[in-house]
Design an enzyme around this catalytic site. Sequence first.
Site, short mmCIF file in Angstrom:
data_model
loop_
_atom_site.label_atom_id
_atom_site.label_comp_id
_atom_site.label_asym_id
_atom_site.label_seq_id
_atom_site.Cartn_x
_atom_site.Cartn_y
_atom_site.Cartn_z
CG ASN A 9 -1.75 1.25 1.34
OD1 ASN A 9 -1.86 1.99 0.37
ND2 ASN A 9 -2.35 1.47 2.50
CE LYS A 11 -0.08 3.58 4.64
NZ LYS A 11 -0.30 3.77 6.06
CG HIS A 97 -5.98 1.83 4.82
ND1 HIS A 97 -5.62 2.77 5.76
CD2 HIS A 97 -4.92 1.00 4.69
CE1 HIS A 97 -4.39 2.50 6.18
NE2 HIS A 97 -3.95 1.43 5.55
CD GLU A 99 -3.40 5.48 6.37
OE1 GLU A 99 -3.35 5.54 5.13
OE2 GLU A 99 -2.48 4.99 7.07
CD GLU A 169 -3.84 -2.55 7.18
OE1 GLU A 169 -2.73 -2.80 6.74
OE2 GLU A 169 -4.45 -1.49 6.95
N GLY A 175 1.97 2.29 10.72
CA GLY A 175 2.90 3.41 10.57
C GLY A 175 3.53 3.85 11.88
CB SER A 215 4.85 -1.71 11.99
OG SER A 215 4.38 -0.38 12.20
C1 PEP Z 1 -0.99 0.15 5.89
O1 PEP Z 1 -0.93 1.24 5.40
O2 PEP Z 1 -1.91 -0.59 5.56
C2 PEP Z 1 0.05 -0.26 6.82
C3 PEP Z 1 -0.07 -1.41 7.43
O3 PEP Z 1 1.10 0.61 7.00
P1 PEP Z 1 2.49 0.27 7.73
O4 PEP Z 1 2.99 -1.01 7.15
O5 PEP Z 1 3.37 1.44 7.38
O6 PEP Z 1 2.22 0.17 9.19
#
Ligand code: PEP
Length: 253
Positions: A9, A11, A97, A99, A169, A175, A215
């Site tokens: 992803n 983003k 997601h 976000e 998630e 992040g 992460s």
């Molecule tokens: C994500 O954006 O779905 C995500 C898991 O980000 P990160 O791996 O940076 O935590």
Amino acid sequence: MRKQIAAANWKMNLSISEASILLDQLAATSPNLSEHQEAVFAVPAIYIPLATQKLDGLNHFYVAAQNCHPKANGAYTGEISAPMLASIGVKHIVLGHSERREYFNESDSFLAEKTNAVLSEGSTPIFCCGEPLTIREAGTQNSFVETQLINSLFHLSEEQITKVVIAYEPIWAIGTGKTASSEQAQEIHAYIRSVFATKYSQAIADQISILYGGSVKASNAKQIFSQPDVDGGLVGGASLIATEFVAIINALK
Ligand code: PEP
């Protein structure tokens, strides 16, 4: 065997020249994937044609969208529909997601509509769910995630639900550099599978790929993916570095 998926992803990151370099690096170093493995790249929408061209010919590599609108067309300025994406060969779409849920107020019912739209195209929704830190600290993450799944997915038929990929998630791990332990990931993934087993059947639940996101990086992917109910990952930050993401692809079961 269930599909094992490493999904990137990106983003809202990278200039077109940075995207181009990253795609070239990925294409040059990416492994041959087995029949049950997939690498999926949810790039910014304007880079989809570039990514499609650069990753062309790599087996089991797919370019994905990070979002779509539930309607097929119409007066929705700035939006992109599932049929439009399908028309350019994009058959994987990330939905819900955290976000988008947080910054764009996407509700469970709106996500149910989007899921329908994606499935109508014969495409694959990568449906995100997961709890915020307050819920994890209260110990109510299972029921929180279950409610998200019930509200957005439980209207689907048996045939439809097997086409959905789930991405669990935990918001507190996205992040932040904090990763759920592999035991925490396994525990809630097994719970999510049990939710589908109760609603549909164990045989149906066993077909649904459940990815972990939060992460994931080269150094922890193998450990997390080795859990029996973890079928790969949805990866943000580490997907922007070719060597990291290739190692994550290599960590798939
Ligand atoms: C994500 O954006 O779905 C995500 C898991 O980000 P990160 O791996 O940076 O935590």
